[in-house]
Enzyme design. Structure first.
Site, PDB file in Angstrom:
ATOM      1  N   CYS A 130      37.857  43.993  45.848  1.00 59.79           N
ATOM      2  CA  CYS A 130      39.101  44.748  45.647  1.00 59.79           C
ATOM      3  C   CYS A 130      39.549  44.652  44.182  1.00 59.79           C
ATOM      4  O   CYS A 130      39.640  43.556  43.629  1.00 59.79           O
ATOM      5  CB  CYS A 130      40.164  44.183  46.581  1.00 59.79           C
ATOM      6  SG  CYS A 130      41.858  44.451  46.057  1.00 59.79           S
TER       7      CYS A 130
ATOM      8  N   PHE B 144      42.422  45.092  42.793  1.00 59.22           N
ATOM      9  CA  PHE B 144      43.708  44.398  42.613  1.00 59.22           C
ATOM     10  C   PHE B 144      43.513  42.889  42.708  1.00 59.22           C
ATOM     11  O   PHE B 144      44.111  42.128  41.952  1.00 59.22           O
ATOM     12  CB  PHE B 144      44.722  44.898  43.648  1.00 59.22           C
ATOM     13  CG  PHE B 144      44.883  46.383  43.610  1.00 59.22           C
ATOM     14  CD1 PHE B 144      45.564  46.988  42.556  1.00 59.22           C
ATOM     15  CD2 PHE B 144      44.327  47.198  44.583  1.00 59.22           C
ATOM     16  CE1 PHE B 144      45.693  48.357  42.483  1.00 59.22           C
ATOM     17  CE2 PHE B 144      44.451  48.575  44.529  1.00 59.22           C
ATOM     18  CZ  PHE B 144      45.130  49.155  43.479  1.00 59.22           C
ATOM     19  N   CYS B 145      42.656  42.496  43.644  1.00 60.06           N
ATOM     20  CA  CYS B 145      42.353  41.063  43.774  1.00 60.06           C
ATOM     21  C   CYS B 145      41.624  40.589  42.520  1.00 60.06           C
ATOM     22  O   CYS B 145      41.850  39.470  42.035  1.00 60.06           O
ATOM     23  CB  CYS B 145      41.471  40.815  45.005  1.00 60.06           C
ATOM     24  SG  CYS B 145      42.194  41.466  46.522  1.00 60.06           S
TER      25      CYS B 145
HETATM   26  N1  LIG Z   1      49.819  47.609  44.742  1.00 60.42           N
HETATM   27  C1  LIG Z   1      49.012  46.638  45.429  1.00 60.42           C
HETATM   28  C2  LIG Z   1      47.853  47.360  46.107  1.00 60.42           C
HETATM   29  C3  LIG Z   1      47.031  46.420  46.944  1.00 60.42           C
HETATM   30  C4  LIG Z   1      46.075  47.184  47.822  1.00 60.42           C
HETATM   31  O1  LIG Z   1      46.191  48.393  48.000  1.00 60.42           O
HETATM   32  N2  LIG Z   1      45.142  46.469  48.395  1.00 60.42           N
HETATM   33  C5  LIG Z   1      44.233  47.076  49.321  1.00 60.42           C
HETATM   34  C6  LIG Z   1      42.836  46.498  49.164  1.00 60.42           C
HETATM   35  S1  LIG Z   1      42.152  46.730  47.573  1.00 60.42           S
HETATM   36  C7  LIG Z   1      44.668  46.738  50.732  1.00 60.42           C
HETATM   37  O2  LIG Z   1      44.895  45.598  51.060  1.00 60.42           O
HETATM   38  N3  LIG Z   1      44.834  47.764  51.565  1.00 60.42           N
HETATM   39  C8  LIG Z   1      45.265  47.609  52.915  1.00 60.42           C
HETATM   40  C9  LIG Z   1      44.181  47.380  53.916  1.00 60.42           C
HETATM   41  O3  LIG Z   1      43.080  46.945  53.603  1.00 60.42           O
HETATM   42  O4  LIG Z   1      44.439  47.642  55.084  1.00 60.42           O
HETATM   43  C10 LIG Z   1      48.535  45.595  44.454  1.00 60.42           C
HETATM   44  O5  LIG Z   1      48.505  45.878  43.232  1.00 60.42           O
HETATM   45  O6  LIG Z   1      48.234  44.459  44.868  1.00 60.42           O
END
Ligand SMILES: N[C@@H](CCC(=O)N[C@@H](CS)C(=O)NCC(=O)O)C(=O)O
Length: 330
Positions: A109, A111-112
């Site tokens: 990911c 963001f991670c």
């Molecule tokens: N704005 C957040 C976005 C985080 C995000 O969208 N993460 C995704 C994975 S890269 C997520 O967890 N999506 C929800 C899911 O997998 O159900 C950030 O910067 O941390």
């Protein structure tokens, strides 16, 4: 029978994808084609998801969550040998000596990876809990259902940019919150979230072989059962190949490689000849760009980017400056 099930589920993915791309609500809200969180629990309950349309922007809009660690890529980026080694900025705050930092994440990911680039750069030891994208059981305890989630001695932090800001504050309590990033840094951190991540997904799923390469990485690094892994690799790759074409349209991208090269060149121009945007050492924008690019660096798109643009030198400097990961075993 099993094949029929599989086919009808793949059809469901396609419908969900279409629902997402056309902006129409789809009844298949729980089919998930996540680039970072691709999974393949075809026998899952309606609650589990392959491609949850309400989360598609997260998954697909930023589908750069894939990478492969390959020798070729390592070699491409290893101009590092000719570069001077940049010292890491030492942690300046004696107040920030956490006992336990735990990152709930998907390995690929972006963001991670932004958060990890920060933790690695500042040498903050952290444990990783790889979240299963299908049932997310590792974060059942949390109301917030996205990753990254960072626990710092029991304090929960969410959203990659907020996490980075909070950690920076803990490391540099002497710097006022508003000055964590200057205007330039803020602008480029926004560019990463609003532009760069959108360019990555059409690239890593550009061709069927690139999509399989990406999914191979995702499924071998993610938290998948054996069966999930096999199915996700091919079904996910196929679905994302088509989704990425729609994403191109959504983000007005006609030539995805061109857009990637342009983004890389734009970033190099932003450096204005400086070693880093932050000057002689990386700032939070450098770490954000590096963080989201790191998962794709050994994929074909990352290799092409380095071969065809001027970003390689900066990337290599970042790689040597960020240094080895400060991740510790859980
Ligand atoms: N704005 C957040 C976005 C985080 C995000 O969208 N993460 C995704 C994975 S890269 C997520 O967890 N999506 C929800 C899911 O997998 O159900 C950030 O910067 O941390």
């Amino acid at each position: 029978m099993a094949t029929m099930n599989r086919i009808s589920r793949i059809a469901a993915i396609t419908r969900a994808v279409e629902g997402f791309v056309t902006g129409k609500p789809t009844p298949q809200r729980h089919v998930q084609v996540a680039l970072y969180s691709v999974s393949s629990n075809f026998n899952s309950s309606p609650k589990s998801h392959w491609f949850s349309s309400d989360r598609l922007t997260d998954h697909l809009g930023h589908s750069n969550c894939a990478a492969a660690h390959g020798m070729a890529g390592t070699m491409l980026f290893s101009v590092a040998a000719a570069q001077e080694v940049h010292a890491k900025e030492p942690r300046q705050s004696k107040e920030f000596m956490p006992n336990e930092v735990v990152l709930y994440q998907y390995e690929a990911c972006p963001f991670c990876n932004k958060v990890k680039a920060f933790l690695d750069y500042y040498d903050v030891p952290y444990k990783v809990v790889e979240v299963n994208p299908i049932n997310k059981k590792e974060i059942k305890w949390s109301d917030y259902k996205k990753v990254p989630i960072l626990m710092v001695d029991g304090e929960k932090m969410v959203d990659s940019s907020d996490i980075v800001d909070k950690l920076f504050q803990k490391i540099h309590p002497e710097i006022p919150v508003d000055s964590v990033s200057n205007d330039e840094g803020r602008k480029w951190r926004g560019w990463v979230d609003n532009h760069l991540v959108h360019v990555l997904s059409p690239n890593i799923y550009r061709t069927t072989s690139e999509a399989i390469e990406s999914f191979d990485y995702i499924t071998s690094h993610g938290n998948f059962s054996f069966t999930e892994r096999i199915i996700a690799k091919y079904a996910g790759a196929a679905a994302m190949y088509f989704v990425s074409k729609k994403l191109k349209k959504k983000h007005n991208i006609t030539d995805e490689r061109g857009a990637l090269y342009e983004a890389a060149e734009t970033w190099v121009d932003a450096l204005k000849g400086r070693e880093f945007l932050g000057g002689s050492k990386p700032d939070l924008a450098d770490l954000a760009v590096f963080g989201v690019l790191r998962p794709i660096r050994h994929l074909k798109s990352g290799r092409d980017m380095v071969e065809n643009t001027r970003i390689g030198e900066w990337y290599t400097r970042m790689e040597s400056t960020v240094g080895v990961s400060s991740r510790v075993m859980a």
